[in-house]
Design a protein around this motif. Sequence first.
Motif, PDB file in Angstrom:
ATOM      1  N   SER A  90       0.839  -1.196   0.000  1.00  0.00           N
ATOM      2  CA  SER A  90       0.000   0.000   0.000  1.00  0.00           C
ATOM      3  C   SER A  90       0.876   1.250   0.000  1.00  0.00           C
ATOM      4  N   ILE A  91       1.893   1.236   0.851  1.00  0.00           N
ATOM      5  CA  ILE A  91       2.804   2.395   0.918  1.00  0.00           C
ATOM      6  C   ILE A  91       3.567   2.536  -0.408  1.00  0.00           C
ATOM      7  N   THR A  92       3.947   1.378  -0.970  1.00  0.00           N
ATOM      8  CA  THR A  92       4.649   1.398  -2.261  1.00  0.00           C
ATOM      9  C   THR A  92       3.728   1.943  -3.364  1.00  0.00           C
ATOM     10  N   GLY A  93       2.480   1.478  -3.336  1.00  0.00           N
ATOM     11  CA  GLY A  93       1.494   1.960  -4.318  1.00  0.00           C
ATOM     12  C   GLY A  93       1.314   3.463  -4.212  1.00  0.00           C
ATOM     13  N   GLY A  94       1.291   3.954  -2.984  1.00  0.00           N
ATOM     14  CA  GLY A  94       1.163   5.386  -2.745  1.00  0.00           C
ATOM     15  C   GLY A  94       2.359   6.152  -3.309  1.00  0.00           C
ATOM     16  N   TYR A  95       3.530   5.564  -3.138  1.00  0.00           N
ATOM     17  CA  TYR A  95       4.763   6.196  -3.628  1.00  0.00           C
ATOM     18  C   TYR A  95       4.700   6.377  -5.147  1.00  0.00           C
ATOM     19  N   PHE A  96       4.340   5.288  -5.822  1.00  0.00           N
ATOM     20  CA  PHE A  96       4.294   5.352  -7.286  1.00  0.00           C
ATOM     21  C   PHE A  96       3.196   6.296  -7.774  1.00  0.00           C
ATOM     22  N   ALA A  97       2.041   6.233  -7.114  1.00  0.00           N
ATOM     23  CA  ALA A  97       0.929   7.106  -7.532  1.00  0.00           C
ATOM     24  C   ALA A  97       1.301   8.570  -7.332  1.00  0.00           C
ATOM     25  N   GLY A  98       1.949   8.854  -6.203  1.00  0.00           N
ATOM     26  CA  GLY A  98       2.358  10.232  -5.911  1.00  0.00           C
ATOM     27  C   GLY A  98       3.391  10.732  -6.899  1.00  0.00           C
ATOM     28  N   SER A  99       4.374   9.872  -7.179  1.00  0.00           N
ATOM     29  CA  SER A  99       5.453  10.274  -8.091  1.00  0.00           C
ATOM     30  C   SER A  99       4.935  10.448  -9.515  1.00  0.00           C
ATOM     31  N   LEU A 100       4.140   9.464  -9.963  1.00  0.00           N
ATOM     32  CA  LEU A 100       3.667   9.491 -11.357  1.00  0.00           C
ATOM     33  C   LEU A 100       2.684  10.628 -11.605  1.00  0.00           C
ATOM     34  N   SER A 101       1.861  10.936 -10.595  1.00  0.00           N
ATOM     35  CA  SER A 101       0.864  12.007 -10.802  1.00  0.00           C
ATOM     36  C   SER A 101       1.433  13.383 -10.471  1.00  0.00           C
ATOM     37  N   GLY A 102       2.582  13.408  -9.824  1.00  0.00           N
ATOM     38  CA  GLY A 102       3.196  14.670  -9.443  1.00  0.00           C
ATOM     39  C   GLY A 102       2.588  15.278  -8.195  1.00  0.00           C
ATOM     40  N   ALA A 103       1.754  14.460  -7.494  1.00  0.00           N
ATOM     41  CA  ALA A 103       1.104  14.955  -6.277  1.00  0.00           C
ATOM     42  C   ALA A 103       2.118  15.184  -5.168  1.00  0.00           C
TER      43      ALA A 103
END
Lengths: 248, 244
Positions: free
Chosen positions: B153-166
Amino acid sequence: MIEIKNIHKAFGDHQVINGVSATFHPGITNLIIGGSGSGKTVLLKCMVGLHEPDQGNVVYDGRDFTRMNFEERIAIRKEIGMLFQGSALFDSMTVEENILFPLNMFTNQTAQEKLERANFCLERVNLAGKNHLHPSELSGGMKKRVGIARAIAMNPKYLFCDEPNSGLDPRTSIVIDELIAEITDEYQITTIVVTHDMNSVMGIGEKILYLYEGKKWWEGSNDEIITTKNQELNDFIFASKFMKALKK
Amino acid sequence: MFFQPFGKYILLLKAVFRRPEKWSIYRKEILKEMVAIGIGSIGIVTIISVFLGAVTTVQTAFQLVSDFVPRSVIGTIVRDSSILELSPTISAIVLAGKVGSSVASQIGTMRVTEQIDALEIMGINSPGYLILPKIVGAVTMIPLLVIISIALSITGGYFAGSLSGAVTGQDYIYGITKDFIPFTFTVCMVKSVMFAFIITSISAYQGFYTSGGALEVGISSTRAVVISCIMILCADYVIAQLLL
């Protein structure tokens, strides 16, 4: 020898078994017969402890099974083999594993000894070499025979069969009946068969108990049953055209 | 309405924890259940965990409109919500559907096909043989699945944050390492053990007392999932209230 004394069993307001007493001797095939809903299977389940009778006693060679607790009953249960109506083989296990199961659970035999016993039981029911099949790969008759093999794996003193012929063709029914009778005679087991199959009654019914509306209505052998004057029993036996023709 | 089934449930549990006939056979069954529950559920837990983390990151970023709040807070929120709530509870609810229905239908089918009667005739304590390995398997494997779920979940958050620029990767990692309270992990483990017990024991109870045929097995299976989910949410609240 198994004695049942004044067994009563009700489900809610419905009295299913009403004061049945009988004695079943070893070495002969004892049959409990009766129409659907007469209480045959419930009586059988009371005898093996799957149902608790409301009143009465079940005595195995002088040991009162009904008064025992779970741990005390285990000793008697190890001496019981049972063939179920639907065979009740464990789906997740192969034929061999089904037969090995009670041996694994209750004996300290070596793996080789247990395998030899399983193979012996399979040979006894004419299923040698079918060790690695799953129950889903077996026919109805084969399932019944594996059920018998599992039931005799622990060398039981008492064998219970709940409608062993149900769903089988006449020829396979006779094979199963003969197998039960042979095993009973060979190992001097106290065998009780619940059935409503008239072929079984005439073929292997050395002692027959007829239940009617939860009561013991008649007791005798297959020789006597044909000539009985008991009206309800006559209606039951000669219900089919074939039996009526035979009587004539 | 409530007390009779509850009494039956307690009596069933008492029978489940009776001394096993032969430990070696139970050990094998426990290992089988651990594989079935643990390995068999990794796929679904992986998928839901990655998406849970990703969605939490994106939605938290969407709500953080103030420039006074550092973006690293997103990482902290994803970490804490994953550990305290999302991973244990959502995983448990998904596992109630997967494991719970399987346990109830398996035991229910054994009941209606007289396989449980066959065990009892042999002198085997059928609740112990059938249910204990499932409870032990779930209680050991579900907490491990929850740990995996937290990591994913934390890893998924990392990728989503990085890829979306959030949120930048650096901020996110700073956020997930900042002000970590180890006790939250203890709470998470308590929850997952309790949820594992609830899923298997309730589902086994529903299966064990099935009567009838295939239709009733289906009903038991559905009821097992519904009751397990409700009990998971109740237990979730009680544990949170008691421990936090």
